[in-house]
Design an enzyme around this catalytic site. Structure first.
Site, mmCIF file in Angstrom:
data_model
loop_
_atom_site.group_PDB
_atom_site.id
_atom_site.type_symbol
_atom_site.label_atom_id
_atom_site.label_comp_id
_atom_site.label_asym_id
_atom_site.label_seq_id
_atom_site.Cartn_x
_atom_site.Cartn_y
_atom_site.Cartn_z
ATOM 1 N N ASN A 140 0.831 -1.195 0.000
ATOM 2 C CA ASN A 140 0.000 0.000 0.000
ATOM 3 C C ASN A 140 0.869 1.251 0.000
ATOM 4 O O ASN A 140 1.961 1.271 0.564
ATOM 5 C CB ASN A 140 -1.005 -0.006 1.155
ATOM 6 C CG ASN A 140 -0.405 -0.086 2.534
ATOM 7 O OD1 ASN A 140 0.558 -0.816 2.773
ATOM 8 N ND2 ASN A 140 -0.969 0.653 3.466
ATOM 9 N N GLU B 59 0.144 5.202 0.735
ATOM 10 C CA GLU B 59 -0.811 6.226 1.165
ATOM 11 C C GLU B 59 -0.448 7.592 0.596
ATOM 12 O O GLU B 59 0.669 7.827 0.138
ATOM 13 C CB GLU B 59 -0.827 6.325 2.694
ATOM 14 C CG GLU B 59 -1.368 5.089 3.357
ATOM 15 C CD GLU B 59 -1.404 5.197 4.873
ATOM 16 O OE1 GLU B 59 -2.014 4.313 5.480
ATOM 17 O OE2 GLU B 59 -0.827 6.144 5.442
ATOM 18 N N CYS C 79 -3.951 0.460 -2.772
ATOM 19 C CA CYS C 79 -3.892 -0.749 -1.958
ATOM 20 C C CYS C 79 -2.789 -1.677 -2.459
ATOM 21 O O CYS C 79 -2.403 -1.632 -3.633
ATOM 22 C CB CYS C 79 -5.222 -1.486 -2.022
ATOM 23 S SG CYS C 79 -6.618 -0.572 -1.353
ATOM 24 N N GLU D 291 -2.981 -4.891 -2.982
ATOM 25 C CA GLU D 291 -3.509 -5.791 -4.000
ATOM 26 C C GLU D 291 -3.555 -5.113 -5.360
ATOM 27 O O GLU D 291 -3.187 -5.698 -6.383
ATOM 28 C CB GLU D 291 -4.924 -6.267 -3.630
ATOM 29 C CG GLU D 291 -5.006 -6.990 -2.308
ATOM 30 C CD GLU D 291 -5.325 -6.071 -1.126
ATOM 31 O OE1 GLU D 291 -6.030 -6.527 -0.218
ATOM 32 O OE2 GLU D 291 -4.889 -4.902 -1.117
ATOM 33 N N CYS E 160 -10.324 -4.905 0.585
ATOM 34 C CA CYS E 160 -11.420 -3.942 0.465
ATOM 35 C C CYS E 160 -12.297 -4.319 -0.733
ATOM 36 O O CYS E 160 -11.901 -5.130 -1.577
ATOM 37 C CB CYS E 160 -10.880 -2.514 0.328
ATOM 38 S SG CYS E 160 -10.180 -2.129 -1.293
ATOM 39 N N CYS F 130 -10.685 -3.795 -4.232
ATOM 40 C CA CYS F 130 -9.672 -4.802 -4.556
ATOM 41 C C CYS F 130 -10.297 -6.165 -4.821
ATOM 42 O O CYS F 130 -9.813 -6.921 -5.666
ATOM 43 C CB CYS F 130 -8.610 -4.880 -3.467
ATOM 44 S SG CYS F 130 -7.491 -3.458 -3.532
#
Length: 130
Positions: free
Chosen positions: A39, A41, A50, A52, A83, A86
């Site tokens: 990830n 940010e 993310c 993934e 999430c 994803c």
């Protein structure tokens, strides 16, 4: 290659200065190549990415388009599910029976199939107008 171990290693490269919630993902493509993502940010939430999604982008950039297996790891008391976004991204490149291993940094794991992770998936078949 052990996908959980690979995800754990790439997790250390995550850029998570705001949430401090680092996530790593490893995908084995049908070619056998393993692609990694972590990830990343951004102070302007929700502009981050993310783990993934990063691994999927690396896979596509590498010329593969079929996920054979995926592992995701985070420092959490229980294995963290992907999430919703994803889950849909994974389903774009994986059949329903593909295994998704969710892991913690303390060694707990939970393995699901893509179909279990995202029941009722929206697919290209929904767009057919025969």
């Amino acid at each position: 290659m052990d996908l959980v171990k690979a995800a754990a290693e790439v997790r250390e490269h995550a850029w998570a200065p705001y949430s401090r919630f680092k996530v790593g993902a490893a995908i084995r493509a049908a070619s056998g190549t393993v692609y990694l993502g972590c990830n990343v940010e951004n102070v302007a939430y929700p502009e981050g990415t993310c783990a993934e999604a990063g691994a999927i982008a690396a896979m596509v950039a590498g010329g593969d388009t079929v996920i054979e297996e995926i592992a995701v790891i985070a420092d959490s008391p229980e294995p963290v599910p992907c999430c919703g976004g994803c889950r849909q991204k994974i389903a774009e490149f994986a059949d329903g029976d593909v295994k998704v291993t969710l892991a913690t940094t303390e060694g707990k794991t939970r393995t699901l199939t893509v179909a279990e992770l995202l029941p009722g998936v929206f697919s290209a078949a929904h767009m057919d107008r025969a």
